[in-house]
Write a protein that holds these residues in place. Structure first.
Motif, short mmCIF file in Angstrom:
data_model
loop_
_atom_site.label_atom_id
_atom_site.label_comp_id
_atom_site.label_asym_id
_atom_site.label_seq_id
_atom_site.Cartn_x
_atom_site.Cartn_y
_atom_site.Cartn_z
N TYR A 194 -28.64 43.74 -9.88
CA TYR A 194 -29.61 42.85 -9.68
C TYR A 194 -30.67 43.10 -11.02
O TYR A 194 -30.60 44.09 -11.71
N ASP A 195 -31.50 41.98 -11.15
CA ASP A 195 -32.77 41.86 -12.14
C ASP A 195 -33.68 42.50 -11.54
O ASP A 195 -34.14 42.30 -10.24
N GLY A 196 -34.68 43.20 -12.44
CA GLY A 196 -35.76 43.81 -11.89
C GLY A 196 -35.75 45.34 -11.87
O GLY A 196 -34.79 45.95 -12.03
N THR A 197 -36.68 45.89 -11.14
CA THR A 197 -36.53 47.46 -10.81
C THR A 197 -37.19 47.74 -9.78
O THR A 197 -37.82 46.96 -8.81
N VAL A 198 -36.40 48.93 -9.27
CA VAL A 198 -36.91 49.59 -8.11
C VAL A 198 -37.65 51.05 -8.45
O VAL A 198 -36.89 51.62 -9.19
N SER A 199 -38.60 51.34 -7.79
CA SER A 199 -39.09 52.59 -8.21
C SER A 199 -39.63 53.42 -6.93
O SER A 199 -39.96 52.89 -5.83
N VAL A 200 -39.30 54.75 -7.09
CA VAL A 200 -39.66 55.66 -5.73
C VAL A 200 -40.60 56.70 -6.45
O VAL A 200 -40.16 57.20 -7.26
N ALA A 201 -41.75 56.65 -5.99
CA ALA A 201 -42.94 57.58 -6.32
C ALA A 201 -42.99 57.45 -8.03
O ALA A 201 -43.13 58.66 -8.50
N GLY A 202 -42.86 56.32 -8.47
CA GLY A 202 -43.27 55.97 -9.74
C GLY A 202 -41.99 56.16 -10.55
O GLY A 202 -41.86 56.01 -11.86
N GLU A 203 -40.72 56.53 -10.12
CA GLU A 203 -39.44 56.91 -10.91
C GLU A 203 -38.69 55.47 -10.58
O GLU A 203 -38.21 55.48 -9.48
N THR A 204 -38.10 55.12 -11.76
CA THR A 204 -37.28 53.84 -11.54
C THR A 204 -35.84 54.36 -11.19
O THR A 204 -35.46 55.24 -11.78
N VAL A 205 -35.28 53.76 -10.12
CA VAL A 205 -33.96 54.36 -9.75
C VAL A 205 -33.27 52.92 -9.59
O VAL A 205 -33.36 51.89 -9.77
N SER A 206 -31.57 53.63 -9.64
CA SER A 206 -30.69 52.48 -9.45
C SER A 206 -29.44 52.60 -8.68
O SER A 206 -28.61 52.18 -8.75
N GLY A 207 -29.91 53.66 -7.84
CA GLY A 207 -28.65 54.04 -6.80
C GLY A 207 -29.52 54.87 -5.58
O GLY A 207 -30.74 54.89 -5.74
N PRO A 208 -28.62 55.57 -4.84
CA PRO A 208 -29.34 56.40 -3.78
C PRO A 208 -30.09 57.44 -4.17
O PRO A 208 -29.96 58.01 -5.05
N ASP A 224 -40.32 42.40 -9.53
CA ASP A 224 -39.53 41.15 -9.90
C ASP A 224 -37.96 41.28 -9.73
O ASP A 224 -37.27 40.85 -10.43
N VAL A 225 -37.67 41.70 -8.23
CA VAL A 225 -36.28 41.84 -7.92
C VAL A 225 -35.73 40.44 -7.68
O VAL A 225 -36.08 39.66 -6.86
N THR A 226 -34.40 40.11 -8.52
CA THR A 226 -33.61 39.00 -8.08
C THR A 226 -32.20 39.47 -8.15
O THR A 226 -31.66 40.29 -8.73
N MET A 227 -31.47 38.93 -6.94
CA MET A 227 -30.00 39.17 -6.81
C MET A 227 -29.19 37.84 -6.56
O MET A 227 -29.83 37.14 -5.72
N ARG A 228 -28.45 37.78 -7.17
CA ARG A 228 -27.40 36.56 -7.22
C ARG A 228 -25.93 37.08 -6.82
O ARG A 228 -25.50 38.12 -7.32
#
Length: 284
Positions: free
Chosen positions: A75-89, A23-27
């Motif tokens: 941004y709104d929503g979440t990004v996950s890498v191998a099940g871990e929510t991340v917010s940067g590199p 559910d990623v949204t970027m404005r």
């Protein structure tokens, strides 16, 4: 050929997912007001899968690339890498960019070894590792050349090897072959595909090129014009390994035509929007 209609999966339902957008949204704020670049995009990529994102200019492809790579926030929503929510590199993610990125004052081997040098790896070890990936991208024998002595395709292979040298589990590529001629794109695509299969990397490619997307991908994600949404996902059911002769096959041509039919509609919308904006500016 049936497109995938049920592949927008969440991490909770697939433990083998390496990369998930939920559910990623970027404005963005501009002089003309708020622009929604991507709108509620949900997508999951399984471990070892090769996925391409294709869409018209302005559909938010590069915005998604930057979000996944941790280069932008807000941004709104979440990004996950191998099940871990991340917010940067994330250390599991390597990135290859469209722009020329080799260091002109460094030889091929010193370019490729650079990430290991930054990490403090001993010279002998980093050179040994760099040679492994130089050979993998087909540049053995060019270790002591400088970028100015190489073709564009060879320089891009140096950039790819430099990204691979720290062995990321996930590889993100943003139009890495855009400046190359069609023949070189196809040949370099073959090389990238072989590397991806050898390393079993999860790979996401941003591209404008339909042939490239079909040649390389397990799935092709078609984006709508702004605001960018997932319009459709097409499963590419072509045998692997993908040898060069598959590009001339009837099945390959049908996939290209199918994706173009969707893409043409979105590209036409984008062109109409651009023309409308140009007329509006001319009338001021």
């Amino acid at each position: 050929m049936a497109a995938s209609t049920a592949r927008l999966r969440l991490a909770s339902s697939q433990t083998t997912n390496d990369l998930v957008l939920d559910d990623v949204t970027m404005r963005f704020q501009t002089r003309e007001g708020t622009i929604t670049a991507v709108d509620r995009v949900s997508l999951s990529i399984e471990r070892g899968e090769f996925v391409s994102i294709i869409g018209p200019s302005g559909c938010g492809k590069s915005t998604l690339f930057n979000i996944l790579g941790g280069l932008v926030s807000g941004y709104d929503g979440t990004v996950s890498v191998a099940g871990e929510t991340v917010s940067g590199p994330h250390p599991a993610i390597g990135m290859v960019f469209q722009e020329e990125s080799t260091f002109p004052w460094r030889t091929v081997i010193d370019n490729v070894a650079f990430p290991l040098e930054v990490k403090g790896v001993a010279k002998a070890q980093r050179y040994a590792t760099a040679r492994k990936f130089i050979d993998m991208v087909g540049l053995a024998g060019f270790e002591q050349r400088y970028p100015a002595e190489l073709s564009g395709g060879m320089r891009q292979r140096v950039a790819i090897a430099r990204t691979l040298v720290f062995e990321p589990k996930i590889l993100l590529m943003d139009e890495p072959f855009a400046a190359l001629d069609e023949q070189t794109r196809l040949l370099l695509g073959d090389k990238v595909l072989n590397i991806q299969q050898d390393l079993k990397q999860t790979t996401l490619l941003i591209t404008h090129n339909i042939t490239e997307a079909v040649q390389l991908s397990d799935r092709v994600v078609i984006m709508s014009f702004r605001p960018g949404k997932v319009k459709r996902i097409v499963d590419i059911r072509l045998p692997r390994p993908r040898r060069g002769d598959v590009v001339g096959s009837d099945a390959f041509g049908r996939y290209v035509a199918e994706i173009w039919n969707d893409l043409r509609e979105e590209a036409s919308r984008g062109m109409a929007e651009s023309e409308k904006g140009a007329l509006g500016r001319a009338g001021r």
